[in-house]
Scaffold this active site. Structure first.
Site, PDB file in Angstrom:
ATOM      1  N   ASP A  10       0.798  -1.242   0.000  1.00  0.00           N
ATOM      2  CA  ASP A  10       0.000   0.000   0.000  1.00  0.00           C
ATOM      3  C   ASP A  10       0.831   1.293   0.000  1.00  0.00           C
ATOM      4  O   ASP A  10       0.553   2.222   0.771  1.00  0.00           O
ATOM      5  CB  ASP A  10      -0.951   0.007   1.203  1.00  0.00           C
ATOM      6  CG  ASP A  10      -1.911  -1.172   1.205  1.00  0.00           C
ATOM      7  OD1 ASP A  10      -1.780  -2.040   0.333  1.00  0.00           O
ATOM      8  OD2 ASP A  10      -2.785  -1.231   2.086  1.00  0.00           O
ATOM      9  N   ASP A  18      -4.746  -0.743  -1.501  1.00  0.00           N
ATOM     10  CA  ASP A  18      -6.099  -0.520  -1.028  1.00  0.00           C
ATOM     11  C   ASP A  18      -6.859   0.039  -2.222  1.00  0.00           C
ATOM     12  O   ASP A  18      -6.397   0.996  -2.857  1.00  0.00           O
ATOM     13  CB  ASP A  18      -6.046   0.549   0.083  1.00  0.00           C
ATOM     14  CG  ASP A  18      -6.580   0.058   1.416  1.00  0.00           C
ATOM     15  OD1 ASP A  18      -6.756  -1.158   1.593  1.00  0.00           O
ATOM     16  OD2 ASP A  18      -6.829   0.914   2.284  1.00  0.00           O
ATOM     17  N   HIS A  68     -10.561   0.912  -2.677  1.00  0.00           N
ATOM     18  CA  HIS A  68     -11.901   0.941  -2.099  1.00  0.00           C
ATOM     19  C   HIS A  68     -12.939   1.599  -3.005  1.00  0.00           C
ATOM     20  O   HIS A  68     -12.628   2.576  -3.697  1.00  0.00           O
ATOM     21  CB  HIS A  68     -11.874   1.747  -0.791  1.00  0.00           C
ATOM     22  CG  HIS A  68     -11.004   1.189   0.288  1.00  0.00           C
ATOM     23  ND1 HIS A  68     -10.888  -0.156   0.538  1.00  0.00           N
ATOM     24  CD2 HIS A  68     -10.204   1.811   1.207  1.00  0.00           C
ATOM     25  CE1 HIS A  68     -10.067  -0.330   1.568  1.00  0.00           C
ATOM     26  NE2 HIS A  68      -9.629   0.837   1.980  1.00  0.00           N
ATOM     27  N   HIS A 108     -10.199   7.124   1.827  1.00  0.00           N
ATOM     28  CA  HIS A 108      -8.843   6.988   1.304  1.00  0.00           C
ATOM     29  C   HIS A 108      -8.815   5.928   0.219  1.00  0.00           C
ATOM     30  O   HIS A 108      -9.646   5.020   0.208  1.00  0.00           O
ATOM     31  CB  HIS A 108      -7.863   6.593   2.428  1.00  0.00           C
ATOM     32  CG  HIS A 108      -8.197   5.267   3.048  1.00  0.00           C
ATOM     33  ND1 HIS A 108      -9.144   5.128   4.040  1.00  0.00           N
ATOM     34  CD2 HIS A 108      -7.743   4.014   2.789  1.00  0.00           C
ATOM     35  CE1 HIS A 108      -9.244   3.855   4.378  1.00  0.00           C
ATOM     36  NE2 HIS A 108      -8.412   3.153   3.626  1.00  0.00           N
ATOM     37  N   LYS A 128      -6.943  -4.929  -3.047  1.00  0.00           N
ATOM     38  CA  LYS A 128      -7.677  -5.548  -1.936  1.00  0.00           C
ATOM     39  C   LYS A 128      -8.730  -4.596  -1.385  1.00  0.00           C
ATOM     40  O   LYS A 128      -8.658  -3.384  -1.627  1.00  0.00           O
ATOM     41  CB  LYS A 128      -6.714  -5.984  -0.831  1.00  0.00           C
ATOM     42  CG  LYS A 128      -5.990  -4.813  -0.189  1.00  0.00           C
ATOM     43  CD  LYS A 128      -5.010  -5.301   0.857  1.00  0.00           C
ATOM     44  CE  LYS A 128      -4.138  -4.184   1.378  1.00  0.00           C
ATOM     45  NZ  LYS A 128      -4.862  -3.089   2.031  1.00  0.00           N
ATOM     46  N   CYS A 140      -1.702  -2.724   7.658  1.00  0.00           N
ATOM     47  CA  CYS A 140      -1.632  -3.634   6.516  1.00  0.00           C
ATOM     48  C   CYS A 140      -0.306  -4.386   6.432  1.00  0.00           C
ATOM     49  O   CYS A 140      -0.281  -5.530   5.985  1.00  0.00           O
ATOM     50  CB  CYS A 140      -1.958  -2.880   5.233  1.00  0.00           C
ATOM     51  SG  CYS A 140      -3.708  -2.397   5.184  1.00  0.00           S
TER      52      CYS A 140
HETATM   53  C1  VGL Z   1      -4.438   0.777   5.882  1.00  0.00           C
HETATM   54  C2  VGL Z   1      -5.847   1.913   7.289  1.00  0.00           C
HETATM   55  C3  VGL Z   1      -6.897   1.735   6.415  1.00  0.00           C
HETATM   56  C4  VGL Z   1      -3.057   0.279   5.585  1.00  0.00           C
HETATM   57  C5  VGL Z   1      -5.480   0.587   4.998  1.00  0.00           C
HETATM   58  O1  VGL Z   1      -2.698   0.149   4.387  1.00  0.00           O
HETATM   59  O2  VGL Z   1      -2.288   0.032   6.537  1.00  0.00           O
HETATM   60  N1  VGL Z   1      -4.632   1.426   7.031  1.00  0.00           N
HETATM   61  N2  VGL Z   1      -6.693   1.076   5.278  1.00  0.00           N
HETATM   62 ZN    ZN Z   2      -8.224   1.086   3.669  1.00  0.00          ZN
END
Ligand code: VGL
Ligand code: ZN
Length: 208
Positions: free
Chosen positions: A24, A65, A67, A84, A109, A148
């Site tokens: 990420d 990520d 979303h 985010h 993901k 993550c």
């Molecule tokens: C993450 C918070 C929300 C991460 C992803 O990549 O660590 N943290 N979504």
């Molecule tokens: Zn996230």
């Protein structure tokens, strides 16, 4: 006397069964809506790992990520986070300073509204892709240490991969102070070995 930040490890010689797993490293986490403290400093370090693995023809996997705009983890849906990494938006893009090439394998993901996924293995083909590549040792870095990265390392260990945790290329959210350090300790308990770029044998001397 000064103690090293992490236990000293033997030099690591990269092998054919090694893969780099970047977790990420997306603009929203580096400096966007869910900016992780000090994350901009980790990106050039991760770019060194990218160059080193690319130079050796070793696989580079980047999770992201990805979303939908109404994702369950967002505050307006009762989740813990600001919006985010909405799929297709600039904030969801990988930090361009990584210089990921066209050969990088991208794993998306948490792509549906009703489910979150911190681990790159959760609901993805990551394990399958790694097995097809013959990867046995994973070099894991990215964002965020206490979410993550931690979940991805946990699942990797559970699936039998050796894990080297790139401690110079991770940063923590630290919702509570110490979350990042505790996450590192737990990952070590699970068998992850902390390393730094300079632990790699024959790593290219740096020119920025
Ligand atoms: C993450 C918070 C929300 C991460 C992803 O990549 O660590 N943290 N979504
Ligand atoms: Zn996230």
């Amino acid at each position: 006397m000064t103690a090293p930040a992490t236990k000293r490890t033997r030099p690591i010689a990269l092998e054919a069964s090694d893969a780099l797993v970047l977790v990420d490293v997306q603009r929203d986490f580096v400096s966007g809506t869910l900016a992780v403290p000090d994350a901009p400093a980790a990106v050039p370090i991760l770019a060194r790992y990218v160059r080193e693995f690319a130079r050796r023809g070793l696989p580079i996997i980047a999770t992201r990520d990805w979303h939908p705009s109404g994702h369950c983890s967002f505050r307006d849906r009762g989740g813990p986070w600001p919006p985010h990494c909405i799929a297709g938006t600039p904030g969801a893009a990988f930090d361009e300073r990584l210089s990921l090439g066209p050969d990088a394998i991208v794993i998306s993901k948490a792509v549906t509204e009703e489910r979150d996924a911190y681990s790159g293995f959760e609901g993805t083909e990551l394990d399958l892709r790694l097995r097809k590549l013959g990867a046995r040792r994973l070099f894991v870095g990215g964002l965020a240490t206490d979410y993550c990265v931690r979940a991805t390392v946990h699942d990797a260990r559970e699936r039998g991969y050796e894990v080297f945790l790139l401690v110079d290329g991770i940063r923590a959210v630290d919702v509570k102070p110490g979350d990042g350090e505790r996450a590192i300790a737990r990952m070590q308990d699970e068998g992850a070995v902390p390393i730094r770029f300079t632990d790699l044998v024959g790593a290219m001397a740096e020119h920025g």
